[in-house]
Scaffold this motif. Structure first.
Motif, mmCIF file in Angstrom:
data_model
loop_
_atom_site.group_PDB
_atom_site.id
_atom_site.type_symbol
_atom_site.label_atom_id
_atom_site.label_comp_id
_atom_site.label_asym_id
_atom_site.label_seq_id
_atom_site.Cartn_x
_atom_site.Cartn_y
_atom_site.Cartn_z
ATOM 1 N N MET A 270 24.888 33.621 24.282
ATOM 2 C CA MET A 270 26.091 34.219 24.859
ATOM 3 C C MET A 270 26.842 33.185 25.690
ATOM 4 O O MET A 270 26.228 32.307 26.302
ATOM 5 N N LYS A 271 28.157 33.331 25.705
ATOM 6 C CA LYS A 271 28.973 32.388 26.462
ATOM 7 C C LYS A 271 28.740 32.546 27.970
ATOM 8 O O LYS A 271 28.635 33.650 28.478
ATOM 9 N N GLU A 272 28.644 31.428 28.635
ATOM 10 C CA GLU A 272 28.525 31.441 30.089
ATOM 11 C C GLU A 272 29.919 31.467 30.725
ATOM 12 O O GLU A 272 30.870 30.942 30.157
ATOM 13 N N PRO A 273 30.053 32.065 31.904
ATOM 14 C CA PRO A 273 29.015 32.771 32.659
ATOM 15 C C PRO A 273 28.836 34.204 32.168
ATOM 16 O O PRO A 273 29.695 34.750 31.467
ATOM 17 N N LEU A 274 27.734 34.828 32.567
ATOM 18 C CA LEU A 274 27.475 36.224 32.274
ATOM 19 C C LEU A 274 27.875 37.045 33.502
ATOM 20 O O LEU A 274 27.332 36.850 34.585
ATOM 21 N N ILE A 275 28.848 37.946 33.328
ATOM 22 C CA ILE A 275 29.408 38.700 34.444
ATOM 23 C C ILE A 275 29.238 40.195 34.201
ATOM 24 O O ILE A 275 29.539 40.687 33.108
ATOM 25 N N ASP A 276 28.770 40.903 35.209
ATOM 26 C CA ASP A 276 28.655 42.355 35.117
ATOM 27 C C ASP A 276 30.048 42.972 34.993
ATOM 28 O O ASP A 276 30.977 42.573 35.708
ATOM 29 N N SER A 277 30.204 43.940 34.104
ATOM 30 C CA SER A 277 31.521 44.544 33.853
ATOM 31 C C SER A 277 32.077 45.262 35.082
ATOM 32 O O SER A 277 33.269 45.562 35.131
ATOM 33 N N GLU A 278 31.224 45.540 36.076
ATOM 34 C CA GLU A 278 31.668 46.209 37.293
ATOM 35 C C GLU A 278 31.931 45.230 38.438
ATOM 36 O O GLU A 278 32.173 45.657 39.571
ATOM 37 N N ASP A 279 31.876 43.939 38.145
ATOM 38 C CA ASP A 279 32.111 42.932 39.187
ATOM 39 C C ASP A 279 33.498 43.151 39.807
ATOM 40 O O ASP A 279 34.505 43.206 39.097
ATOM 41 N N PRO A 280 33.590 43.281 41.125
ATOM 42 C CA PRO A 280 34.879 43.576 41.767
ATOM 43 C C PRO A 280 35.917 42.468 41.623
ATOM 44 O O PRO A 280 37.112 42.714 41.867
ATOM 45 N N GLU A 281 35.500 41.272 41.226
ATOM 46 C CA GLU A 281 36.463 40.179 41.081
ATOM 47 C C GLU A 281 37.069 40.115 39.679
ATOM 48 O O GLU A 281 37.895 39.247 39.404
ATOM 49 N N LEU A 282 36.671 41.034 38.817
ATOM 50 C CA LEU A 282 37.303 41.153 37.504
ATOM 51 C C LEU A 282 38.627 41.896 37.651
ATOM 52 O O LEU A 282 38.713 42.882 38.377
ATOM 53 N N GLU A 283 39.651 41.436 36.936
ATOM 54 C CA GLU A 283 40.960 42.082 36.963
ATOM 55 C C GLU A 283 41.334 42.478 35.540
ATOM 56 O O GLU A 283 41.649 41.627 34.706
ATOM 57 N N TYR A 284 41.257 43.772 35.260
ATOM 58 C CA TYR A 284 41.569 44.283 33.926
ATOM 59 C C TYR A 284 43.068 44.519 33.799
ATOM 60 O O TYR A 284 43.723 44.941 34.751
ATOM 61 N N ASN A 285 43.597 44.249 32.621
ATOM 62 C CA ASN A 285 44.994 44.549 32.338
ATOM 63 C C ASN A 285 45.097 46.048 32.048
ATOM 64 O O ASN A 285 44.499 46.529 31.089
ATOM 65 N N PRO A 286 45.846 46.811 32.843
ATOM 66 C CA PRO A 286 45.913 48.260 32.620
ATOM 67 C C PRO A 286 46.643 48.645 31.343
ATOM 68 O O PRO A 286 46.568 49.791 30.917
ATOM 69 N N TYR A 287 47.361 47.716 30.729
ATOM 70 C CA TYR A 287 48.155 48.014 29.537
ATOM 71 C C TYR A 287 47.538 47.455 28.262
ATOM 72 O O TYR A 287 48.056 47.679 27.175
ATOM 73 N N ASP A 288 46.435 46.724 28.372
ATOM 74 C CA ASP A 288 45.850 46.086 27.202
ATOM 75 C C ASP A 288 44.412 45.728 27.527
ATOM 76 O O ASP A 288 44.074 45.436 28.673
ATOM 77 N N VAL A 289 43.546 45.728 26.498
ATOM 78 C CA VAL A 289 42.154 45.349 26.733
ATOM 79 C C VAL A 289 42.012 43.841 26.883
ATOM 80 O O VAL A 289 40.997 43.352 27.363
ATOM 81 N N SER A 290 43.004 43.087 26.458
ATOM 82 C CA SER A 290 42.932 41.635 26.528
ATOM 83 C C SER A 290 43.510 41.119 27.848
ATOM 84 O O SER A 290 43.924 41.886 28.710
ATOM 85 N N TYR A 291 43.513 39.805 28.009
ATOM 86 C CA TYR A 291 44.025 39.154 29.210
ATOM 87 C C TYR A 291 43.215 39.541 30.452
ATOM 88 O O TYR A 291 43.758 39.796 31.511
ATOM 89 N N LEU A 292 41.905 39.574 30.272
ATOM 90 C CA LEU A 292 41.006 39.844 31.382
ATOM 91 C C LEU A 292 40.945 38.620 32.294
ATOM 92 O O LEU A 292 40.812 37.480 31.836
ATOM 93 N N GLN A 293 41.034 38.848 33.597
ATOM 94 C CA GLN A 293 40.954 37.753 34.567
ATOM 95 C C GLN A 293 39.714 37.901 35.435
ATOM 96 O O GLN A 293 39.254 39.014 35.716
ATOM 97 N N TYR A 294 39.182 36.758 35.853
ATOM 98 C CA TYR A 294 38.062 36.732 36.777
ATOM 99 C C TYR A 294 38.362 35.686 37.846
ATOM 100 O O TYR A 294 38.639 34.529 37.539
ATOM 101 N N LYS A 295 38.368 36.137 39.080
ATOM 102 C CA LYS A 295 38.745 35.269 40.204
ATOM 103 C C LYS A 295 40.123 34.657 39.964
ATOM 104 O O LYS A 295 40.338 33.469 40.170
ATOM 105 N N SER A 296 41.044 35.515 39.452
ATOM 106 C CA SER A 296 42.462 35.173 39.247
ATOM 107 C C SER A 296 42.692 34.161 38.126
ATOM 108 O O SER A 296 43.771 33.580 38.028
ATOM 109 N N LYS A 297 41.700 33.958 37.252
ATOM 110 C CA LYS A 297 41.863 33.074 36.103
ATOM 111 C C LYS A 297 41.447 33.821 34.834
ATOM 112 O O LYS A 297 40.552 34.677 34.875
#
Length: 268
Positions: free
Chosen positions: A1-28
């Motif tokens: 699996m690609k690193e890093p491994l992040i829990d889907s509930e991590d509070p630093e994840l930013e989901y796009n409310p309009y699309d499943v793509s363009y997921l951000q983690y720590k603003s990247k």
């Protein structure tokens, strides 16, 4: 699996409310693997630059494999799906076929089937047909009739078959909600057309009775099938509105595009 491994509930994840793509983690834009800990084993999805890219593995709540798929740049490439009893539902290597949880054919070449193995629709050079469970034609739609014709196609409703098998035509017979929804989307439009044409040809009481039966059947399905409850709630709402319009004699005003010229109802 690609690193890093992040829990889907991590509070630093930013989901796009309009699309499943363009997921951000720590603003990247996220590159790595999301781990979903609500199943055992854990499900996961690989990402590159915020989009699905790599393998997706998901499990049912009972631990059985649900999906094994590959994505590239956000696009689905290939994969398989299984029911929670281990029965294969879908294999992209034969993407024209879907099975139900008992191993019975649900769809082939975009034709859906009843539980008894008979097709729900068929097509030939003369048109498209909606069929009853025993193979009788309920609705026939002929193809484009030529430039001089006022009709894009000619629709024939076989009243005796529709009324006899109305519940069967709309029944949720598949284990997957999407399959039920897809199999009756076009049917729903045609039955609504049939009801409006009944009214326009002077059969107001019959049109209301048919509408009431559809509503009653949808209420029963909603209470017995949680997978499709939201769809049946929408159907109940829509047909309650249609019933109101029928009772208030507002059909011609609200549905002017439904004309009698291109429609025939056969009552015997």
């Amino acid at each position: 699996m690609k690193e890093p491994l992040i829990d889907s509930e991590d509070p630093e994840l930013e989901y796009n409310p309009y699309d499943v793509s363009y997921l951000q983690y720590k603003s990247k834009l996220f590159t790595g693997t999301l781990i979903y800990t609500d199943t055992t084993p854990n499900s996961f999805q690989e990402y590159t630059d915020g989009d699905y890219d790599g393998r997706r593995i998901s499990y049912h709540k009972n631990g059985m494999l649900h999906e094994d798929a590959i994505y590239k740049n956000g696009a689905y490439i290939s994969g398989k799906e299984w029911y929670d009893n281990g029965q294969l539902r879908y294999d992209s290597n034969d993407d024209k076929v879907i099975w139900d949880s008992d191993g019975l054919l649900t769809r082939k070449d975009w034709i859906y089937f009843y539980k008894n193995g008979n097709p729900k629709t068929k097509k030939d050079e003369f048109g498209t047909y909606f069929l009853s469970p025993n193979g009788d034609i309920a609705i026939s739609i002929s193809p484009f009739l030529g430039e001089k014709s006022p009709c894009r196609n000619k629709t024939t409703f076989f009243d005796k078959i529709i009324t006899a098998f109305l519940s069967d035509l709309f029944e949720n017979i598949y284990n997957n909600g999407d399959d039920n929804r897809d199999s009756r989307t076009n049917l729903g439009y045609q039955i609504k057309h049939y009801i409006i044409c009944l009214y326009r040809q002077g059969f107001k009481s019959k049109s209301i009775n048919i509408t009431e039966q559809i509503i009653d059947d949808a209420v029963k399905r909603k209470d017995s099938n949680l997978i499709m409850s939201s769809d049946d709630s929408v159907m109940i709402h829509n047909y309650l509105s249609l019933k109101k319009h029928l009772e208030e004699d507002r059909i011609i005003e609200l549905y002017p595009y439904h004309t009698d010229e291109c429609v025939k109802i056969i009552f015997d």
